[in-house]
Scaffold this motif. Structure first.
Motif, short mmCIF file in Angstrom:
data_model
loop_
_atom_site.label_atom_id
_atom_site.label_comp_id
_atom_site.label_asym_id
_atom_site.label_seq_id
_atom_site.Cartn_x
_atom_site.Cartn_y
_atom_site.Cartn_z
N MET A 1 16.17 33.08 103.05
CA MET A 1 17.07 32.85 104.18
C MET A 1 17.95 31.61 103.99
O MET A 1 19.13 31.63 104.35
N GLU A 2 17.41 30.54 103.46
CA GLU A 2 18.23 29.33 103.34
C GLU A 2 19.37 29.53 102.34
O GLU A 2 20.50 29.12 102.58
N PHE A 3 19.05 30.15 101.22
CA PHE A 3 20.09 30.45 100.24
C PHE A 3 21.11 31.43 100.82
O PHE A 3 22.32 31.28 100.65
N ALA A 4 20.61 32.42 101.56
CA ALA A 4 21.49 33.42 102.17
C ALA A 4 22.43 32.77 103.19
O ALA A 4 23.62 33.10 103.26
N LYS A 5 21.92 31.84 103.98
CA LYS A 5 22.76 31.17 104.98
C LYS A 5 23.85 30.35 104.29
O LYS A 5 24.99 30.29 104.78
N ARG A 6 23.51 29.76 103.18
CA ARG A 6 24.50 28.96 102.47
C ARG A 6 25.64 29.83 101.95
O ARG A 6 26.80 29.44 101.98
N LEU A 7 25.29 31.02 101.47
CA LEU A 7 26.31 31.95 101.03
C LEU A 7 27.15 32.45 102.20
O LEU A 7 28.38 32.53 102.13
N ALA A 8 26.46 32.78 103.29
CA ALA A 8 27.16 33.32 104.47
C ALA A 8 28.14 32.31 105.04
O ALA A 8 29.23 32.68 105.52
N LYS A 9 27.80 31.03 104.98
CA LYS A 9 28.70 30.00 105.48
C LYS A 9 29.98 29.92 104.67
O LYS A 9 31.00 29.39 105.14
N GLU A 10 29.94 30.43 103.45
CA GLU A 10 31.13 30.42 102.59
C GLU A 10 31.87 31.76 102.59
O GLU A 10 32.73 32.00 101.76
N GLY A 11 31.49 32.64 103.53
CA GLY A 11 32.23 33.89 103.68
C GLY A 11 31.68 35.05 102.88
O GLY A 11 32.37 36.06 102.69
N ILE A 12 30.44 34.95 102.41
CA ILE A 12 29.82 36.02 101.64
C ILE A 12 28.73 36.67 102.48
O ILE A 12 27.81 36.01 102.95
N ALA A 13 28.83 37.98 102.69
CA ALA A 13 27.78 38.72 103.39
C ALA A 13 26.58 38.85 102.46
O ALA A 13 26.73 38.98 101.25
N VAL A 14 25.38 38.82 103.04
CA VAL A 14 24.16 38.80 102.23
C VAL A 14 23.11 39.75 102.80
O VAL A 14 22.93 39.81 104.02
N LEU A 15 22.44 40.48 101.92
CA LEU A 15 21.20 41.16 102.28
C LEU A 15 20.09 40.53 101.44
O LEU A 15 20.16 40.51 100.21
N THR A 16 19.10 39.99 102.12
CA THR A 16 17.94 39.41 101.45
C THR A 16 16.69 40.05 102.04
O THR A 16 16.63 40.26 103.26
N TYR A 17 15.73 40.39 101.21
CA TYR A 17 14.57 41.13 101.71
C TYR A 17 13.28 40.59 101.11
O TYR A 17 13.28 39.93 100.06
N ASP A 18 12.18 40.85 101.83
CA ASP A 18 10.86 40.48 101.32
C ASP A 18 10.54 41.37 100.12
O ASP A 18 10.69 42.60 100.19
N LYS A 19 10.08 40.76 99.04
CA LYS A 19 9.71 41.54 97.87
C LYS A 19 8.59 42.54 98.22
O LYS A 19 7.80 42.27 99.14
N ARG A 20 8.55 43.65 97.54
CA ARG A 20 7.52 44.64 97.87
C ARG A 20 6.13 44.01 97.78
O ARG A 20 5.81 43.24 96.86
N GLY A 21 5.30 44.32 98.80
CA GLY A 21 3.97 43.75 98.88
C GLY A 21 3.91 42.35 99.42
O GLY A 21 2.85 41.71 99.42
N VAL A 22 5.05 41.84 99.90
CA VAL A 22 5.14 40.46 100.39
C VAL A 22 5.74 40.47 101.80
O VAL A 22 6.63 41.27 102.09
N GLY A 23 5.28 39.57 102.66
CA GLY A 23 5.85 39.46 103.99
C GLY A 23 5.73 40.76 104.76
O GLY A 23 4.65 41.36 104.83
N ALA A 24 6.86 41.21 105.31
CA ALA A 24 6.86 42.43 106.12
C ALA A 24 7.16 43.68 105.32
O ALA A 24 7.29 44.76 105.89
N SER A 25 7.27 43.56 104.00
CA SER A 25 7.55 44.72 103.16
C SER A 25 6.26 45.40 102.72
O SER A 25 5.26 44.74 102.43
N GLY A 26 6.32 46.74 102.65
CA GLY A 26 5.18 47.50 102.18
C GLY A 26 5.06 47.48 100.68
O GLY A 26 5.82 46.81 99.98
N GLY A 27 4.10 48.24 100.17
CA GLY A 27 3.89 48.31 98.73
C GLY A 27 2.94 47.25 98.24
O GLY A 27 2.34 46.51 99.01
N VAL A 28 2.81 47.16 96.93
CA VAL A 28 1.88 46.22 96.29
C VAL A 28 2.67 45.27 95.40
O VAL A 28 3.46 45.70 94.55
N TYR A 29 2.45 43.98 95.59
CA TYR A 29 3.07 42.98 94.73
C TYR A 29 2.31 42.92 93.41
O TYR A 29 1.09 42.84 93.37
N ALA A 30 3.08 42.95 92.31
CA ALA A 30 2.49 42.75 90.99
C ALA A 30 3.04 41.46 90.42
O ALA A 30 4.25 41.26 90.37
#
Length: 262
Positions: free
Chosen positions: A70-99
């Motif tokens: 989020m912090e990196f994404a906000k920095r990009l967004a402040k400069e006019g760049i749209a961003v999609l950032t997501y939790d890696k699979r198996g991490v945070g709110a994302s499903g799947g298994v982290y390897a």
């Protein structure tokens, strides 16, 4: 699309690596949480949208169990760049298994890298549906392990129009591991070793793991989109000068690839 069309984007993405005080930044962007499907699991992330973005990027993770950046994404967004950032699979709110190394598994075998590439591909396809201006160019920005994932993804998705890679290898996964085991996390490594030492080790050291290596050069050979690599000279995770040599070979071949060495 011509290379020059992204010269301003390259400049901004280079400048954002400098201290925040350099900029006169705006907070005029909105954040929207999203979920999307990839290979039978649900990934969770956030979209940050400025009013009139001149470009859009999906952030691709490194090897660690990383939540959305989020912090990196906000920095990009402040400069006019749209961003999609997501939790890696198996991490945070994302499903799947982290390897990954933190759970004692090999996360750079071909199977896992291709799986993570499919996640990034799904993120790009999802992001496109959220952008009002369908002509807004979408690219990939990533770190470390993303050096293998981004080229695979870009070679399979024509919607991806540029890529920016921080400390990302252009050598094979096994070559990178040989170097990483050699430096062993020692921040003073380059005070006691030469470039020749490192190259000899990468060339001849027996592999601790046995798996089919992923070579990013195969995917990079198929690409004609602009790419920018950002390197630090004293990196102890990847052999930077060896990676730059490979990029110079691509540049001689006419590939629209550039790099900056800090």
């Amino acid at each position: 699309m011509k290379i020059n069309s992204f010269s301003n984007l390259y400049l901004w993405l280079l400048l954002i690596t400098l201290p925040v005080t350099v900029f006169s930044q705006s907070t005029d962007f909105v954040i929207q949480d999203v979920k999307f499907e990839s290979q039978g699991i649900t990934l969770a992330g956030s979209i940050l949208k400025p009013k009139n973005p001149f470009a859009a990027v999906v952030i691709v993770h490194g090897s660690d169990p990383v939540k959305r950046e989020m912090e990196f994404a906000k920095r990009l967004a402040k400069e006019g760049i749209a961003v999609l950032t997501y939790d890696k699979r198996g991490v945070g709110a994302s499903g799947g298994v982290y390897a990954g190394p933190s759970v004692g598994t090999n996360n750079i075998d071909t199977t896992n890298l291709n799986l993570l590439s499919q996640d990034a591909n799904a993120a790009v396809n999802t992001f496109r549906t959220y952008l009002k201006d369908k002509k807004t160019p979408i690219g990939l920005v990533g770190f470390s392990q993303a050096g293998w994932i981004i080229p695979i993804t870009a070679s399979k998705n024509p919607q991806i129009e540029f890529m920016v890679l921080f400390s990302c290898p252009t050598i094979t996964t096994l070559e990178q591991l040989r170097f990483q085991f050699y430096t062993n996390g020692n921040n003073t490594f380059w005070e006691n070793h030469t470039e020749a030492d490192a190259r000899e080790h990468i060339k001849n050291d027996p592999d601790r793991y046995q798996f089919v290596a992923t070579d990013p050069k195969f995917s990079l050979n198929t690409l004609s989109i602009p790419g920018l690599w950002l390197f630090g000279e004293k990196d102890i995770q990847i052999p930077v000068k060896l990676c730059i040599e490979q990029l110079n070979t691509f540049k001689v071949q006419g590939k629209p690839f550039e790099y900056i060495l800090f």
